[in-house]
Design an enzyme around this catalytic site. Structure first.
Site, mmCIF file in Angstrom:
data_model
loop_
_atom_site.group_PDB
_atom_site.id
_atom_site.type_symbol
_atom_site.label_atom_id
_atom_site.label_comp_id
_atom_site.label_asym_id
_atom_site.label_seq_id
_atom_site.Cartn_x
_atom_site.Cartn_y
_atom_site.Cartn_z
ATOM 1 N N LYS A 191 0.890 -1.184 0.000
ATOM 2 C CA LYS A 191 0.000 0.000 0.000
ATOM 3 C C LYS A 191 0.910 1.211 0.000
ATOM 4 O O LYS A 191 1.380 1.675 1.029
ATOM 5 C CB LYS A 191 -0.878 -0.015 1.258
ATOM 6 N N GLU A 267 9.583 1.680 10.820
ATOM 7 C CA GLU A 267 10.660 2.650 10.669
ATOM 8 C C GLU A 267 10.010 4.023 10.562
ATOM 9 O O GLU A 267 9.377 4.349 9.567
ATOM 10 C CB GLU A 267 11.513 2.371 9.434
ATOM 11 N N CYS A 302 14.285 10.270 5.793
ATOM 12 C CA CYS A 302 14.131 9.904 7.212
ATOM 13 C C CYS A 302 15.456 10.016 7.962
ATOM 14 O O CYS A 302 15.466 10.267 9.162
ATOM 15 C CB CYS A 302 13.493 8.532 7.366
ATOM 16 N N GLU A 397 10.914 16.391 13.910
ATOM 17 C CA GLU A 397 11.217 16.059 12.518
ATOM 18 C C GLU A 397 10.459 17.031 11.619
ATOM 19 O O GLU A 397 9.234 17.123 11.668
ATOM 20 C CB GLU A 397 10.780 14.628 12.206
HETATM 21 P P1 ADP Z 1 3.860 11.234 5.895
HETATM 22 O O1 ADP Z 1 3.328 12.190 6.917
HETATM 23 O O2 ADP Z 1 5.306 11.326 5.682
HETATM 24 O O3 ADP Z 1 3.039 11.169 4.640
HETATM 25 P P2 ADP Z 1 2.524 8.969 6.914
HETATM 26 O O4 ADP Z 1 2.915 8.205 8.106
HETATM 27 O O5 ADP Z 1 1.272 9.777 6.959
HETATM 28 O O6 ADP Z 1 3.770 9.822 6.565
HETATM 29 O O7 ADP Z 1 2.410 8.033 5.628
HETATM 30 C C1 ADP Z 1 3.197 6.887 5.415
HETATM 31 C C2 ADP Z 1 2.300 5.778 4.927
HETATM 32 O O8 ADP Z 1 1.368 5.480 5.961
HETATM 33 C C3 ADP Z 1 1.450 6.138 3.698
HETATM 34 O O9 ADP Z 1 1.336 5.023 2.861
HETATM 35 C C4 ADP Z 1 0.110 6.488 4.305
HETATM 36 O O10 ADP Z 1 -0.975 6.292 3.420
HETATM 37 C C5 ADP Z 1 0.049 5.502 5.450
HETATM 38 N N1 ADP Z 1 -0.883 5.906 6.529
HETATM 39 C C6 ADP Z 1 -1.158 7.150 6.972
HETATM 40 N N2 ADP Z 1 -2.066 7.109 7.955
HETATM 41 C C7 ADP Z 1 -2.386 5.812 8.143
HETATM 42 C C8 ADP Z 1 -3.293 5.101 9.006
HETATM 43 N N3 ADP Z 1 -4.056 5.743 9.888
HETATM 44 N N4 ADP Z 1 -3.330 3.758 8.918
HETATM 45 C C9 ADP Z 1 -2.550 3.084 8.044
HETATM 46 N N5 ADP Z 1 -1.715 3.688 7.189
HETATM 47 C C10 ADP Z 1 -1.619 5.029 7.232
#
Ligand code: ADP
Length: 498
Positions: A191, A267, A302, A397
Site C-alpha cells: 500500500k 521505521e 528519514c 522532525e
Molecule cells: P507522511 O506524513 O510522511 O506522509 P505517513 O505516516 O502519513 O507519513 O504516511 C506513510 C504511509 O502510511 C502512507 O502510505 C500512508 O498512506 C500511510 N498511513 C497514513 N495514515 C495511516 C493510518 N491511519 N493507517 C494506516 N496507514 C496510514
C-alpha cells in the site's frame, strides 16, 4: 535504462506516460470495488496527474484472500529458495529495464529531481538483487540434542505481509520492504503512499512479469486512513512492514492490538545529528557534505542530518562556508536534468515546513536561506543557528530542507546533545580520529551510524547495512542479511526418534 544525458526532454516523456493507477491483485490490474477516489498531483505545478481509487474493505479483503491463498498453496513459499532468488533477480532486471518510467513517475508525483530518481534506480534494483542472492543463504540450526532426539530451529515465513510505504523515495522504500518479505517466502500486499503511488503499483506488475506467482505480490492504491487502516486492522494480515511518520507508527501499534496481534516492523521519524569534530581535514568538502546531508531530496529523508553539532574550535570557521552554500542552493523544476533541489512533495508538506520555519524565527536565528524557482511547493534550504537543544527546530522532525547548527564544547556534550531527542534512527560523525569516532558511535542511541559519510539510502554498499532504530524511530531490524529474518518467525521442532 537510457543515460540521463540522452533523456533531455523529460517533460515530453512525462506527457507520453501511460498512467495506470488501478489495483494489482491476483496477477492482474483490475478496477477497484470502491467508488471513492483521491487525487494524485504534480509536485511542481500542483496540476492533477491522476484520480485513483481509495481502496475499501472489499478491495482489501480480496487482496488479503489472494495473498493468503497463494501462501497456503505454496506456489511461492514452498518454492526452493534459490528459485525464488532467481525470480527476484529477474524482477531487478525489469526494474532497471523500466527504470526511466519508474523514476519519471516518482519525480512527477513527489518532486525528486529526475537526476536523483533516475540515478537511484540502480540502487533500488540492487535491493531486489541482493535479496535474491540472499534467498538461499540463510542457515537453520540443528541444536545439541539427546540421542534419540533431533531438535531444530527453523525460520518460517510469516505469511501475509502488508507493506505500507511513504512518498519520499517511493520505489526505493517499497522495494526495501517487498524484497526481503518475498525472499523469505511471504505473500505481500503493498500500500504505497497516496502522494506517489503510480510507480509502486507498477512494481507489482513487474514482479508478476518476472515470474512471481499469482497472488503473491499485490498492490492497492488508497489513502492511509482508509486502505492503510483496513490492512492494519485486518485479521488475515500476519505482519505489517511500515515506513512513515511516528504518529502513524503509533496508530499501527493500536490497530495491531485491536485486531490479531500482527507482527510489526516500524521505521518512523528521525532527527538525525551530524556531529562535527575539529579534526576533519578539508572543511570546504565537509561543508558541501553537511549541506547535502540535510538538504538533499529537499530534506524529505528519514535519515536527514538536520541537527549539525559543531565543535567550538571549528564553529566560526565552518559557519561562513555553510552560509555561503545554503545561499547558493536553488530549488527548481524536478524534470530539468540540472535541478538539484526539487519542490516539497505536496501542499500539505509545503504548509507544514513553512510553519516550522515561521515558528523557528522566534526561537532560533535564521542565518541563511537559498533561492526558489517558480514551482508551487518550493522551499529553499534554510539554516538556523541554535543555542538551545530543546527548541522545536532541534527536536522535531521537519521533513524539509531545514537544519539547525549548534556548537558543543567536548565529546560528552556532543553525545548528550546528539542523544537529546525522542528519536534514534541515524547519526553521522565527522572526525578523522577513528578511535574517537568509534567510541562516540557506541554512545549514540542510533540504529545507523555513518562516520565521515552522508547518510544516503542506496549509496554503494548500504544495502548490506542492517540496523534497528532506537526510541520513537521505531523497531525491527531493517536491511542486509539480518533484515531478512524480520520477515520470518522462528519455529522450534523436536523429533523424538525412538
Ligand atoms: P507522511 O506524513 O510522511 O506522509 P505517513 O505516516 O502519513 O507519513 O504516511 C506513510 C504511509 O502510511 C502512507 O502510505 C500512508 O498512506 C500511510 N498511513 C497514513 N495514515 C495511516 C493510518 N491511519 N493507517 C494506516 N496507514 C496510514
Amino acid at each position: 535504462m537510457a543515460k540521463l544525458e540522452d533523456s533531455l526532454d523529460w517533460h515530453e516523456k512525462a506527457r507520453a506516460l501511460h498512467l495506470d493507477g488501478r489495483p494489482f491483485v491476483a496477477g492482474k490490474r483490475r478496477d477497484a470495488r470502491a467508488d471513492a477516489r483521491f487525487e494524485v498531483t504534480n509536485a511542481h505545478t500542483g496540476a492533477l496527474v491522476a484520480e485513483l481509487a481509495d481502496c475499501g474493505a472489499a478491495d482489501v479483503d480480496e487482496a488479503v484472500a489472494a495473498a493468503a491463498d497463494a501462501f497456503e498453496a505454496g506456489s511461492w513459499a514452498a518454492l526452493a529458495p534459490a528459485d525464488r532468488g532467481d525470480i527476484l533477480k529477474r524482477f531487478a532486471d525489469l526494474v532497471e529495464r523500466d527504470g526511466e518510467t519508474l523514476a519519471l513517475l516518482d519525480s512527477l508525483q513527489m518532486g525528486m529531481p529526475i537526476s536523483q530518481s533516475a540515478g537511484g534506480i540502480g540502487a533500488a534494483a540492487g535491493i531486489l538483487r541482493t535479496a535474491g542472492e540472499l534467498a538461499d543463504k540463510g542457515t537453520d540450526q540443528l541444536m545439541p540434542s539427546a540421542p534419540g532426539a533431533l531438535i531444530m530451529q527453523l525460520r518460517r515465513p510469516r505469511g501475509v505481509v502488508a507493506a505500507i510505504t511513504p512518498w519520499n523515495f517511493p520505489v526505493h522504500v517499497a522495494l526495501s520492504k517487498i524484497a526481503p518479505a518475498l525472499a523469505t517466502g511471504n505473500s505481500v500486499i503493498l500500500k504505497p503512499s497516496e502522494i506517489a503511488p503510480l510507480a509502486c503499483l507498477k512494481l507489482a506488475e513487474l514482479g508478476f512479469e518476472a515470474g512471481i506467482p499469482t497472488g503473491v505480490l499485490n498492490a492497492l492504491p488508497g489513502r492511509g486512513q482508509e486502505t492503510g487502516r483496513l490492512l492494519a486492522l485486518h485479521h488475515g494480515v500476519n505482519c505489517l512492514a511500515f515506513v512513515g511518520s511516528t504518529g502513524t507508527g503509533l496508530r499501527l501499534m493500536q490497530y495491531a492490538g485491536q485486531s490479531n496481534m500482527k507482527a510489526l516492523m516500524l521505521e518512523c521519524g528521525g532527527k538525525s545529528p551530524q556531529i562535527v569534530f575539529d579534526d576533519v581535514g578539508d572543511i570546504a568538502v565537509l561543508a558541501d557534505a553537511l549541506v547535502q546531508g540535510f538538504a538533499w531530496n529537499s530534506g524529505q529523508v528519514c535519515v536527514s542530518g538536520s541537527r549539525i553539532l559543531v565543535a567550538d574550535a571549528l564553529y566560526d570557521r565552518l559557519m561562513p562556508l555553510l552560509v555561503e552554500r545554503v545561499r547558493r542552493a536553488r530549488t527548481g523544476d524536478p524534470l530539468m536534468a540540472q535541478t538539484t533541489f526539487g519542490p516539497l512533495a505536496s501542499a500539505v508538506q509545503f504548509g507544514r515546513v513553512g510553519a516550522f520555519i515561521g515558528n523557528a524565527a522566534s526561537t532560533d536565528v535564521l542565518v541563511a536561506q537559498g533561492q526558489t524557482g517558480g514551482g508551487v511547493h518550493e522551499i529553499a534550504p534554510h539554516l538556523f543557528a541554535a543555542t538551545d537543544g530543546g527548541t522545536a527546530i532541534m527536536q522535531e522532525e521537519i521533513f524539509g530542507p531545514v537544519a539547525a547548527v549548534m556548537r558543543f564544547g567536548g565529546e560528552d556534550e556532543a553525545i548528550r546533545l546528539a542523544n537529546g531527542t525522542c528519536y534514534g534512527l541515524s547519526a553521522t560523525i565527522w572526525s578523522r580520529d577513528f578511535a574517537r569516532a568509534h567510541r562516540v558511535a557506541g554512545a549514540l542511541r542510533s540504529g545507523f551510524v555513518f562516520a565521515n559519510a552522508v547518510a544516503t539510502p542506496g549509496a554503494s554498499g548500504t544495502r548490506h547495512l542492517a540496523g534497528e532504530p532506537f526510541g520513537m524511530s521505531g523497531f525491527g531490524i531493517d536491511g542486509g542479511a539480518l533484515g531478512l529474518l524480520s520477515y520470518t518467525r522462528l519455529q522450534a521442532v523436536m523429533h523424538h526418534l525412538s
